[in-house]
Write a protein that holds these residues in place. Structure first.
Motif, PDB file in Angstrom:
ATOM      1  N   ASP A  75       0.825  -1.218   0.000  1.00 16.96           N
ATOM      2  CA  ASP A  75       0.000   0.000   0.000  1.00 16.96           C
ATOM      3  C   ASP A  75       0.859   1.267   0.000  1.00 16.96           C
ATOM      4  OD1 ASP A  75      -2.399  -1.362  -0.123  1.00 16.96           O
ATOM      5  OD2 ASP A  75      -2.504  -1.598   2.058  1.00 16.96           O
ATOM      6  N   GLY A  76       1.896   1.241  -0.813  1.00 17.59           N
ATOM      7  CA  GLY A  76       2.745   2.426  -0.986  1.00 17.59           C
ATOM      8  C   GLY A  76       3.792   2.633   0.096  1.00 17.59           C
ATOM      9  N   LYS A  77       3.784   1.783   1.133  1.00 14.35           N
ATOM     10  CA  LYS A  77       4.748   1.932   2.232  1.00 14.35           C
ATOM     11  C   LYS A  77       5.737   0.776   2.223  1.00 14.35           C
ATOM     12  CE  LYS A  77       2.821   5.359   4.699  1.00 14.35           C
ATOM     13  NZ  LYS A  77       3.514   6.623   4.828  1.00 14.35           N
ATOM     14  N   LEU A  78       6.980   1.132   2.486  1.00 19.45           N
ATOM     15  CA  LEU A  78       8.021   0.111   2.587  1.00 19.45           C
ATOM     16  C   LEU A  78       7.765  -0.757   3.814  1.00 19.45           C
ATOM     17  CD1 LEU A  78      10.691  -0.713   1.236  1.00 19.45           C
ATOM     18  CD2 LEU A  78      11.854   0.921   2.736  1.00 19.45           C
ATOM     19  N   PHE A  79       7.770  -2.073   3.612  1.00 13.45           N
ATOM     20  CA  PHE A  79       7.671  -3.002   4.742  1.00 13.45           C
ATOM     21  C   PHE A  79       9.075  -3.532   5.029  1.00 13.45           C
ATOM     22  CE2 PHE A  79       7.567  -7.269   6.430  1.00 13.45           C
ATOM     23  CZ  PHE A  79       6.754  -7.108   7.531  1.00 13.45           C
ATOM     24  N   GLU A  80       9.604  -3.170   6.197  1.00 13.79           N
ATOM     25  CA  GLU A  80      10.993  -3.513   6.504  1.00 13.79           C
ATOM     26  C   GLU A  80      11.146  -4.513   7.639  1.00 13.79           C
ATOM     27  OE1 GLU A  80      11.845   0.883   7.019  1.00 13.79           O
ATOM     28  OE2 GLU A  80      13.725   0.241   6.116  1.00 13.79           O
ATOM     29  N   GLY A  81      10.041  -4.903   8.249  1.00 15.02           N
ATOM     30  CA  GLY A  81      10.144  -5.796   9.402  1.00 15.02           C
ATOM     31  C   GLY A  81      10.607  -5.039  10.634  1.00 15.02           C
ATOM     32  N   ASN A  82      10.752  -5.758  11.738  1.00 14.42           N
ATOM     33  CA  ASN A  82      11.094  -5.135  13.014  1.00 14.42           C
ATOM     34  C   ASN A  82      12.436  -4.412  12.927  1.00 14.42           C
ATOM     35  OD1 ASN A  82      11.034  -4.404  15.672  1.00 14.42           O
ATOM     36  ND2 ASN A  82      11.415  -6.454  16.482  1.00 14.42           N
ATOM     37  N   ARG A  83      12.428  -3.109  13.151  1.00 13.47           N
ATOM     38  CA  ARG A  83      13.628  -2.261  13.135  1.00 13.47           C
ATOM     39  C   ARG A  83      14.459  -2.406  11.868  1.00 13.47           C
ATOM     40  NH1 ARG A  83      15.290  -3.912  19.075  1.00 13.47           N
ATOM     41  NH2 ARG A  83      17.378  -3.378  18.377  1.00 13.47           N
ATOM     42  N   GLY A  84      13.751  -2.716  10.769  1.00 12.65           N
ATOM     43  CA  GLY A  84      14.407  -2.718   9.460  1.00 12.65           C
ATOM     44  C   GLY A  84      15.180  -3.983   9.133  1.00 12.65           C
TER      45      GLY A  84
END
Ligand SMILES: [Zn+2]
Length: 312
Positions: free
Chosen positions: A146-155
């Motif tokens: 949905d247009g947002k980067l999904f990086e997981g917990n603390r990237g």
């Protein structure tokens, strides 16, 4: 001058690429300098000074900086936890850069930043959600939902290349076994091509001269001429498709974006992947279609995406 420009910095093992990006994704000015891992923060600050001068801007014109880093990051603390190729560990990059430059700094893993860049300003701009997979020396990538980067917990998440597709399988660069990277990287393709040649001294692949001449194109070049080359490519495509099927079944993005050198094969690569996926995508034909497309922003996705960490 409006106050909506950002530094986008993409740190690589050899070069640091940088750009000043306006918030519509327009690159105002870009430059690169050699990476000095012993003085990474100073290097980045030096590059920013070059960019600012080149773009004829003053510091107050630029309101933030995003940095993509080649390793494991803690996005919350702004620390590069581990970058093997730079021999940097627990390096507080955000703090070091921020206190000198006086504008907000955000960091991300470089592959995640590039996925965001490609999503916003490359082929991904047509989709709300995409998973990017980069087929190079390793297998990198990133996930945008949905247009947002999904990086997981603390990237620390979205390590697409290190999802396991064959438990206990081929050794991976990360020290584990059976990762997608160990099968779908250009490195793996080259390894399999050399193995096919070693196994069959009569293979037409030997027309290239020697094992040293093998690259990521070789097996594709001989696909129609040689059974061993065909086996290598078919095996490569099968492993890649199984990785893609997993990402589709978990995230159901609108698109899978493939990047990296192997994608120069274009439709030769995409056609068989799409065919295999027909059987591997859950509820194929009933569920929403997933486009499989090739990345457009070859060299600037990293810097664009890094700048977008602030915009996004
Ligand atoms: Zn791995």
């Amino acid at each position: 001058m409006t106050n909506n420009m950002f530094y986008g910095i993409d740190v690589g093992g050899t070069f640091i690429k940088g750009a000043i990006v306006a918030d519509g994704g327009k690159i105002v000015y870009s430059e690169k300098i050699p990476t000095d891992p012993d003085n990474l923060a100073e290097c980045i600050l030096q590059l920013c000074a070059i960019l600012k001068k080149g773009a004829n801007l003053t510091q107050k014109d630029i309101c933030g900086m995003g940095i993509g880093l080649p390793g494991l990051v803690d996005t919350e603390k702004g620390v590069l936890l581990c970058a093997e190729n730079l021999s940097l560990y627990n390096y507080p990059i955000k703090e070091l850069v921020e206190k000198e430059i006086g504008i907000p700094v955000k960091i991300a893993n470089d592959a995640n930043a590039a996925a965001l860049g490609e999503h916003l300003y490359g082929v991904g701009k047509n989709y709300r959600s995409s998973v990017m997979i980069t087929l190079g020396t390793g297998v990198g990538g990133g996930i945008v939902i949905d247009g947002k980067l999904f990086e997981g917990n603390r990237g620390a998440g979205a390590e697409i290349g290190h999802t396991v597709i064959e438990f206990g399988g081929e050794k991976c660069s990360c020290g584990r076994r059976g990762c997608l990277e160990a099968y779908a990287s250009a490195t793996a393709l080259i390894r399999q091509t050399k193995k096919a040649m070693t196994d069959n001294p009569k293979s037409k692949l030997w027309e290239i001269g020697s094992l040293d001449a093998v690259d990521g194109k070789t097996a594709f070049d001989f696909y129609a001429l040689d059974a061993d080359a065909k086996n290598v490519v078919d095996g490569y495509v099968e492993k890649l498709a199984s990785g893609i099927a997993n990402f589709i079944n978990i995230f159901r993005p609108e698109a899978i974006i493939l990047g990296g050198g192997v994608c120069a094969q274009g439709e030769t690569l995409l056609r068989p992947i799409k065919k295999l996926l027909e059987n591997e995508i859950f509820a194929y034909g009933l569920s929403p279609e997933v486009d499989i497309v090739i990345a457009e922003r070859k060299n600037d996705a990293g810097a664009l995406g890094a700048a977008s960490l602030l915009i996004n």
